[in-house]
Design a protein around this motif. Structure first.
Motif, short mmCIF file in Angstrom:
data_model
loop_
_atom_site.label_atom_id
_atom_site.label_comp_id
_atom_site.label_asym_id
_atom_site.label_seq_id
_atom_site.Cartn_x
_atom_site.Cartn_y
_atom_site.Cartn_z
N ARG A 61 -1.42 10.61 1.15
CA ARG A 61 -1.68 9.48 1.92
C ARG A 61 -0.80 8.69 2.46
O ARG A 61 0.32 8.34 1.76
CB ARG A 61 -3.12 8.71 1.81
N SER A 62 -0.76 7.61 3.74
CA SER A 62 0.02 6.85 4.43
C SER A 62 -0.35 5.30 3.76
O SER A 62 -1.80 5.43 3.09
CB SER A 62 0.18 6.29 5.63
N GLY A 63 0.18 4.83 3.67
CA GLY A 63 -0.35 3.18 3.23
C GLY A 63 -1.04 2.52 4.14
O GLY A 63 -2.06 1.62 3.70
N LYS A 64 -1.28 2.56 5.49
CA LYS A 64 -2.16 2.14 5.89
C LYS A 64 -3.48 2.93 5.43
O LYS A 64 -3.89 1.68 5.96
CB LYS A 64 -1.38 2.38 7.53
N SER A 65 -3.67 4.28 5.61
CA SER A 65 -4.63 5.05 5.12
C SER A 65 -4.82 4.57 3.81
O SER A 65 -6.21 4.38 4.07
CB SER A 65 -4.83 6.14 5.37
N CYS A 66 -4.30 4.25 2.66
CA CYS A 66 -4.73 3.77 1.53
C CYS A 66 -5.44 2.49 2.34
O CYS A 66 -6.66 2.06 1.40
CB CYS A 66 -3.95 4.06 0.62
N ARG A 67 -5.16 1.33 2.98
CA ARG A 67 -5.74 0.60 2.37
C ARG A 67 -6.93 -0.12 3.29
O ARG A 67 -7.29 -0.19 3.22
CB ARG A 67 -4.18 -0.77 3.80
N LEU A 68 -6.33 0.66 4.93
CA LEU A 68 -8.03 0.64 5.87
C LEU A 68 -9.06 1.70 4.57
O LEU A 68 -10.26 0.81 4.96
CB LEU A 68 -7.50 2.29 6.44
N ARG A 69 -8.79 2.59 4.08
CA ARG A 69 -9.66 2.68 2.66
C ARG A 69 -10.36 2.01 1.98
O ARG A 69 -11.78 1.89 1.76
CB ARG A 69 -9.45 4.61 2.12
N TRP A 70 -9.45 1.46 0.86
CA TRP A 70 -10.16 0.26 0.57
C TRP A 70 -10.75 -1.30 0.82
O TRP A 70 -11.37 -1.12 0.43
CB TRP A 70 -8.66 0.29 -0.42
N VAL A 71 -10.25 -1.41 2.08
CA VAL A 71 -10.66 -2.58 2.36
C VAL A 71 -12.36 -2.49 3.28
O VAL A 71 -12.45 -3.71 2.70
CB VAL A 71 -8.94 -3.10 3.43
N LYS A 72 -11.81 -1.37 3.69
CA LYS A 72 -12.53 -1.49 4.42
C LYS A 72 -14.63 -0.38 3.54
O LYS A 72 -15.20 0.00 4.48
CB LYS A 72 -13.22 0.05 5.67
N HIS A 73 -13.73 0.13 2.44
CA HIS A 73 -14.70 1.31 2.52
C HIS A 73 -15.15 0.90 0.46
O HIS A 73 -16.03 0.68 -0.28
CB HIS A 73 -14.33 2.69 2.54
N LEU A 74 -13.61 0.62 0.20
CA LEU A 74 -14.06 1.03 -1.84
C LEU A 74 -14.12 -0.41 -2.26
O LEU A 74 -14.47 -0.41 -3.23
CB LEU A 74 -12.82 1.76 -2.22
N SER A 75 -13.51 -1.38 -1.29
CA SER A 75 -12.89 -2.84 -1.92
C SER A 75 -15.29 -2.95 -2.63
O SER A 75 -15.33 -3.14 -2.10
CB SER A 75 -12.86 -3.34 -1.51
N PRO A 76 -14.84 -3.48 -3.70
CA PRO A 76 -15.96 -4.22 -4.64
C PRO A 76 -16.63 -4.86 -3.68
O PRO A 76 -17.89 -5.51 -3.70
CB PRO A 76 -15.43 -4.44 -5.67
N TRP A 81 0.70 -1.04 0.04
CA TRP A 81 0.15 -0.33 -0.13
C TRP A 81 0.57 0.78 -0.10
O TRP A 81 0.75 2.63 -0.29
CB TRP A 81 -0.82 0.20 1.68
N SER A 82 1.92 1.17 0.72
CA SER A 82 2.54 2.65 0.84
C SER A 82 2.86 2.32 -0.91
O SER A 82 2.93 4.13 -1.47
CB SER A 82 3.97 2.16 1.36
N THR A 83 3.41 1.34 -1.21
CA THR A 83 3.57 1.95 -2.65
C THR A 83 2.96 2.57 -4.36
O THR A 83 2.97 3.31 -4.57
CB THR A 83 3.90 0.93 -3.38
N ILE A 84 1.24 1.64 -3.56
CA ILE A 84 0.10 2.62 -3.69
C ILE A 84 -0.02 3.67 -3.86
O ILE A 84 0.06 5.01 -4.71
CB ILE A 84 -0.74 1.42 -3.74
N ALA A 85 -0.05 4.04 -2.87
CA ALA A 85 0.08 5.50 -2.38
C ALA A 85 1.04 6.77 -2.86
O ALA A 85 0.50 7.77 -3.36
CB ALA A 85 0.19 5.50 -0.30
N MET A 86 2.08 6.13 -2.83
CA MET A 86 3.28 6.50 -3.86
C MET A 86 3.26 6.71 -4.99
O MET A 86 2.65 8.25 -5.54
CB MET A 86 4.30 6.06 -3.24
N LYS A 87 2.99 5.91 -6.12
CA LYS A 87 2.88 6.06 -7.09
C LYS A 87 1.43 7.18 -7.09
O LYS A 87 1.29 6.71 -8.65
CB LYS A 87 2.68 4.47 -7.47
N CYS A 88 0.27 7.26 -6.99
CA CYS A 88 -0.29 7.68 -7.05
C CYS A 88 -0.29 9.34 -6.18
O CYS A 88 -1.48 9.55 -7.32
CB CYS A 88 -1.89 6.55 -6.55
N GLY A 89 -0.19 9.33 -6.21
CA GLY A 89 0.75 10.49 -5.31
C GLY A 89 -0.24 11.29 -4.33
O GLY A 89 -0.12 11.63 -4.30
N LEU A 90 -1.31 10.20 -3.58
CA LEU A 90 -1.37 10.42 -3.32
C LEU A 90 -0.89 10.98 -1.91
O LEU A 90 -0.45 10.05 -0.90
CB LEU A 90 -2.96 8.85 -2.66
#
Length: 572
Positions: A53-68, A42-51
């Motif tokens: 946000r911390s990787g942790k935050s990204c993961r949290l957001r995805w796993v708990k809310h955005l994931s299909p 997730w850290s990489t994702i956060a970085m590549k996307c220019g967010l």
DNA sequence: AACGATTTCAACCGCAAGACT
DNA sequence: TAGTCTTGCGGTTGAAATCGT
């Protein structure tokens, strides 16, 4: 902790991270990044996307809310029952319990349980107060057994929300047990282990707030999730009364300005949401959907209330931020169905209902969702940075900062769809298997199905005010849209699989200038669509009678095309 | 219009465990 | 083996919404 420092805003390298609620833009970006880079690291994702946000935050957001895979909205009664039972067995192992409730995050379950506990605590407190009062004893919450915290059954330990004086000063009137309550007490309280089981007949006094709400009109308000449950699902243990024939809340307590009481509280909306749909937080969307389309239910707040509060009548649909809603990142991710062929939208002419349904993926995923890259029409940039720099993928150009995802995610894009096609409010069907929510019983075409936040068995697109009332309702990208979804017509015809792939066709919408939608209108009665009579929401109504949908309401949706299959006979 | 009580939820926090180097 | 990174878990917090008064 590796990512958060003491103040939580910097990692150990001193990098600043944004905190707080996620904006839609961030959600969209994250969703598309995950789509492209896959989950993990997730850290990489956060970085590549220019967010920021911390990787942790990204993961949290995805796993708990955005994931299909995440299913939002209130827990169903069955789920609530399950949680309570599972908690008895597993304790507060939320992630473990969550495994028994597909689509539900541990956080959701945890939140539910905490609310549940508090309900129990309040109930017990009231009982204690009543007993004390009956005995002429001074009552104080601190006298309650187990005051220090909850016991293992989750009963009576949290008093954080109740003051002793309040508890001891409630009217004798009491709430109408089993019928009222702030949080689904009608059902929950009757759950095994619930207060209803423990003291179904003893409550004679409630806290002040509950008394106010319950007593004033003789009926307590229903909480949104209750209304949600009422909203056409075929869940067991439906509320005992107050149901409109079609399953919509119509009973007492929902009249006038008290139409469809909302739940209290919830997190804040990002600014951009607040501007458009102050009252439609994601979690409320289910309710919004239910009530907007639910005829008698009405908007969440009373129309006058909303008018007063927002300066305009309540809007239909809902905020971004909910799975299954246009604009929501989930809506941008096509469900992965290996082997499921895609169907293409024919160019020109008013699409039939079934075609529209097939096109629904463009609602849920406007630009298509080819694995690896969301849009067949988007240049496959080598990096996010490239997109950011070139901005080539955004047909909107200079509106706001360059955003490689803008093409995909902008309300404008979605809005255009509705400017050039008959209306939203239809659904796609990620799973060939009949959806429990699309079972022909009527729920399929219920308003819930339009605005439901649920994703999965009956993903839908909503009628978000963002996409109809937004001033950005203008641009018109061109694209080819595909779908791998089982159309409702096929569904009702008994098809169990997606029809064979049809040849690709381009869809080239004509430019769509600003749409001017009527703010209100009266929908013609239609026996076949009686459920939609009396729509309270002008926005929803407007969309239902969009320029390409002359038939009005869903009648237009179904009938405006020669090859329209029409609504299923079973839909009542 | 303002208020206080209450609620829900998303997001955060701190920690632990496993993976990796 | 030690240090670091990543992921995941459960508890907690705080914003903002509701209500009736």
């Amino acid at each position: 902790m590796s990512e958060d420092s003491e103040d939580g805003s910097k990692d150990r390298k001193g990098q600043d991270f944004k905190k707080g609620l996620w904006t839609q833009e961030e959600d969209n970006t994250l969703a598309l990044c995950v789509q492209r880079f896959k989950e993990g690291n997730w850290s990489t994702i956060a970085m590549k996307c220019g967010l920021q946000r911390s990787g942790k935050s990204c993961r949290l957001r995805w796993v708990k809310h955005l994931s299909p895979h995440v299913r939002s909205g209130p827990l169903t009664e069955e789920e609530q029952r399950k949680v309570i039972e599972l908690q008895k067995v597993h304790g507060n192992k939320w992630s473990h319990i969550a495994q028994f409730l597909p689509g539900r995050s541990d956080n959701t379950i945890k939140n539910f349980w905490n609310s549940h506990r508090k309900r129990l605590a309040r109930r017990a407190a009231r009982e204690a107060a009543a007993r004390a009062k009956a005995q002429g004893l001074a009552y104080d919450v601190a006298m309650l057994p187990g005051y220090e915290g909850y016991d293992s059954e989750g009963t009576l330990r949290d008093s954080s929300h109740m003051g002793g004086s309040q508890l001891g000063s409630t009217e004798e009137e009491g709430e109408s047990e089993g019928d009222t309550g702030q949080y689904g007490s009608s059902y929950l309280d009757a759950l095994p282990g619930g207060p209803y089981e423990e003291a179904s007949s003893s409550a004679s006094s409630g806290d002040t707030q509950r008394m106010r709400m319950a007593g004033a009109h003789g009926h307590a308000p229903r909480m949104p999730h209750q209304m949600y449950h009422m909203g056409g699902t075929k869940s067991p243990g439906m509320p005992p009364h107050g149901m409109a024939p079609g399953g919509w809340q119509q009973g007492p307590g929902l009249g006038g300005s008290r139409l469809g009481q909302m739940r209290g509280g919830g997190g804040p909306l990002p600014q951009h949401q607040q501007m458009h749909m102050r009252q439609l937080r994601p979690s409320r969307l289910s309710i919004a959907g239910a009530t907007d389309g639910g005829a008698a239910g009405g908007p969440l707040m009373g129309p006058s209330q909303l008018q007063r509060k927002n300066g305009h009548a309540p809007l239909a649909g809902g905020a971004r931020g909910h799975p299954g809603q246009a604009g929501h990142p989930q809506a941008l991710l096509a469900p992965q169905h290996p082997g499921a062929p895609r169907q293409l939208t024919p160019a020109g002419g008013p699409p039939s209902f079934s075609k529209m349904m097939q096109d629904a993926s463009l609602v849920g995923g406007f630009a298509g969702f080819e694995p690896g890259w969301p849009s067949p029409h988007m240049p496959k940039l080598e990096s996010m940075e490239e997109g950011m720099q070139s901005n080539t993928v955004s047909p909107l150009g200079g509106a706001g900062p360059p955003n490689p995802f803008q093409y995909l995610t902008s309300p404008t894009s979605l809005a255009h769809h509705f400017a050039t096609k008959p209306i939203g409010g239809f659904s796609q069907f990620p799973n060939p298997a009949p959806s429990p929510r699309f079972d022909g019983s009527g729920s399929a075409f219920s308003p819930r199905f339009d605005a439901s936040p649920r994703y999965g068995s009956g993903f839908k697109f909503d009628l978000s005010p963002r996409f109809d009332m937004s001033p950005r309702f203008e641009a018109s990208p061109t694209g080819t849209f595909e779908s791998n979804k089982l159309s409702p017509a096929d569904h009702f015809a008994g098809a169990s699989s997606v029809p064979a792939k049809k040849p690709a066709t381009s869809y080239s919408p004509s430019p769509a200038p600003f749409m001017s939608l009527p703010r209100s209108l009266s929908l013609p009665p239609d026996p076949a669509y009686g459920r939609f009579h009396g729509l309270e929401s002008p926005t929803l109504a407007s969309l239902l009678v969009s320029p390409k949908c002359e038939g009005g309401a869903f009648g237009g949706l179904f009938n405006d095309s020669p090859d329209n299959e029409g609504p299923p006979a079973s839909r009542q």
